[in-house]
Scaffold this motif. Structure first.
Motif, mmCIF file in Angstrom:
data_model
loop_
_atom_site.group_PDB
_atom_site.id
_atom_site.type_symbol
_atom_site.label_atom_id
_atom_site.label_comp_id
_atom_site.label_asym_id
_atom_site.label_seq_id
_atom_site.Cartn_x
_atom_site.Cartn_y
_atom_site.Cartn_z
ATOM 1 N N ARG B 3 0.837 -1.183 0.000
ATOM 2 C CA ARG B 3 0.000 0.000 0.000
ATOM 3 C C ARG B 3 0.882 1.247 0.000
ATOM 4 N NH1 ARG B 3 -5.134 1.950 1.280
ATOM 5 N NH2 ARG B 3 -5.057 3.711 2.700
ATOM 6 N N ALA B 4 0.554 2.177 -0.895
ATOM 7 C CA ALA B 4 1.355 3.390 -1.011
ATOM 8 C C ALA B 4 1.260 4.212 0.267
ATOM 9 C CB ALA B 4 0.863 4.223 -2.196
ATOM 10 N N THR B 5 2.324 4.948 0.573
ATOM 11 C CA THR B 5 2.337 5.804 1.771
ATOM 12 C C THR B 5 2.826 7.206 1.380
ATOM 13 O OG1 THR B 5 4.565 5.030 2.227
ATOM 14 C CG2 THR B 5 2.773 3.916 3.394
ATOM 15 N N GLY B 6 2.806 8.122 2.360
ATOM 16 C CA GLY B 6 3.365 9.457 2.137
ATOM 17 C C GLY B 6 2.688 10.210 1.012
ATOM 18 N N THR B 7 3.520 10.856 0.184
ATOM 19 C CA THR B 7 2.996 11.679 -0.906
ATOM 20 C C THR B 7 2.114 10.865 -1.852
ATOM 21 O OG1 THR B 7 4.984 13.036 -0.780
ATOM 22 C CG2 THR B 7 3.656 13.252 -2.761
ATOM 23 N N LYS B 8 2.585 9.672 -2.180
ATOM 24 C CA LYS B 8 1.801 8.825 -3.094
ATOM 25 C C LYS B 8 0.411 8.549 -2.526
ATOM 26 C CE LYS B 8 4.000 6.117 -6.394
ATOM 27 N NZ LYS B 8 4.329 4.848 -6.997
ATOM 28 N N ARG B 9 0.394 8.244 -1.229
ATOM 29 C CA ARG B 9 -0.888 7.979 -0.563
ATOM 30 C C ARG B 9 -1.805 9.200 -0.649
ATOM 31 N NH1 ARG B 9 -2.582 3.904 -0.400
ATOM 32 N NH2 ARG B 9 -4.444 4.872 -1.184
ATOM 33 N N ALA B 10 -1.260 10.378 -0.342
ATOM 34 C CA ALA B 10 -2.059 11.609 -0.375
ATOM 35 C C ALA B 10 -2.623 11.842 -1.779
ATOM 36 C CB ALA B 10 -1.213 12.803 0.068
ATOM 37 N N ASN B 46 5.602 11.366 -9.297
ATOM 38 C CA ASN B 46 5.053 10.123 -8.744
ATOM 39 C C ASN B 46 4.207 9.340 -9.742
ATOM 40 O OD1 ASN B 46 5.666 9.738 -5.709
ATOM 41 N ND2 ASN B 46 5.292 11.938 -5.918
ATOM 42 N N PHE B 47 3.475 10.082 -10.583
ATOM 43 C CA PHE B 47 2.601 9.431 -11.576
ATOM 44 C C PHE B 47 2.775 10.167 -12.891
ATOM 45 C CE2 PHE B 47 0.645 8.875 -7.404
ATOM 46 C CZ PHE B 47 0.498 7.492 -7.361
#
Lengths: 197, 197
Positions: B3-10, B46-47
């Motif tokens: 599961r993505a965390t940090g900036t990716k999660r946001a 990130n994307f």
């Protein structure tokens, strides 16, 4: 709702063809006019906006489905009624997969201008299932769960039907109907069995 | 998939929130950056594109679902396995309705760049159901119909679960699970009964 004919029909058919490959937001009014072979003035004369166009396409589809389901059920009761409804919904999906996919992807969206009218008609189609279910299991009417059970059966047919068309199109229709009825038959909940060996 | 965390999660959370109200095509990269509170450069770092962003969001969702289903089934067999899977899928839908709606609307689209990877993961989630079904009904494995039956059960839970959240949110979760299991219990196919009076 009477089925549209003439120019309206050509426009609605072109819209569905385009939406099937490009999605609703990827479809433009210019492309619809071109695909339908009508002038843009004529397109806007028939449908004042893209939203109205898709609303009418979806409402026509769900309205026709509700009529087909009512006709399929007729006076049948119990198992015969459920079998007839499952078969009729499956045939409808098979006869117009593009519309079925579009309806499946719109059925729970809450960000559309046509949400309210689509929900009303959707309810009409599900009610045909709910009534047959309430008759087969009267206690579901008392508990108010026949609506949820109707969604459950409808969802089973919709998802298995689309699975069939997208991934196993070579399988005969009757096998698909039998597999769906099998999943509703209680065999899956029949208690523990030894693993096959 | 971790599961993505940090900036990716946001970013992924912001994307889901926006897509829930505006749809995928109505969501722009500018809005995602703003909602997530990140610079556009960071978003694109990130994307690389909006397509990649939605692909990752959907793959993470379906991947997590497959894991949850495998864990819920554990070593259970027969009815207990099916009940555990139905309950786990229902809980997953309830805990993240926005993602469930997005997945429901994407599951059969064939016009997306992420179609292939989503189909593969979707298959993984369905396989957990198919294996439990093949064990409960060994003949479905022989006939190759356990996959269709898995879709059928999955569709039943998905549609009834969304119906619950959208139209009957006040109903307790266990009643919804019971109604779904009831629809699979064979009672609907139990033969003709007299109409209730």
């Amino acid at each position: 709702m009477a089925r549209a004919t003439g120019t309206k029909r050509a426009i609605l058919d072109a819209t569905l063809e385009l939406a099937a490959t490009k999605g609703i937001s990827g479809t433009t009014m210019d492309e619809v006019a071109e695909r339908a072979g009508v002038a843009k003035g004529s397109l806007y004369y028939n449908f004042s906006s893209k939203d109205r166009l898709f609303e009418e396409l979806l409402l026509e589809g769900v309205g026709a489905l509700a009529e087909i389901l009512r006709a399929a059920r007729g006076d049948l009761r119990g198992r015969a009624a459920i079998e007839a409804l499952v078969g009729a919904l499956l045939d409808r999906i098979a006869s117009n997969p593009a519309l079925a996919k579009l309806m499946a992807s719109e059925i729970f969206r809450t960000d559309r201008t046509w949400q309210k009218s689509l929900f009303a008609l959707r309810h009409e189609a599900l009610t045909v299932f709910a009534e047959a279910i309430a008759e087969a299991k009267p206690e579901s009417r008392d508990h108010g769960t026949c609506g949820l059970m109707a969604s459950s059966v409808f969802g089973a047919v919709l998802m298995a039907g689309l699975e069939w068309l997208v991934f196993e199109p070579e399988r005969p229709r009757d096998e698909v109907a039998a597999a769906i009825l099998d999943s509703l038959s209680g065999g899956l909940l029949g208690g523990d069995r030894p693993a096959p060996r």
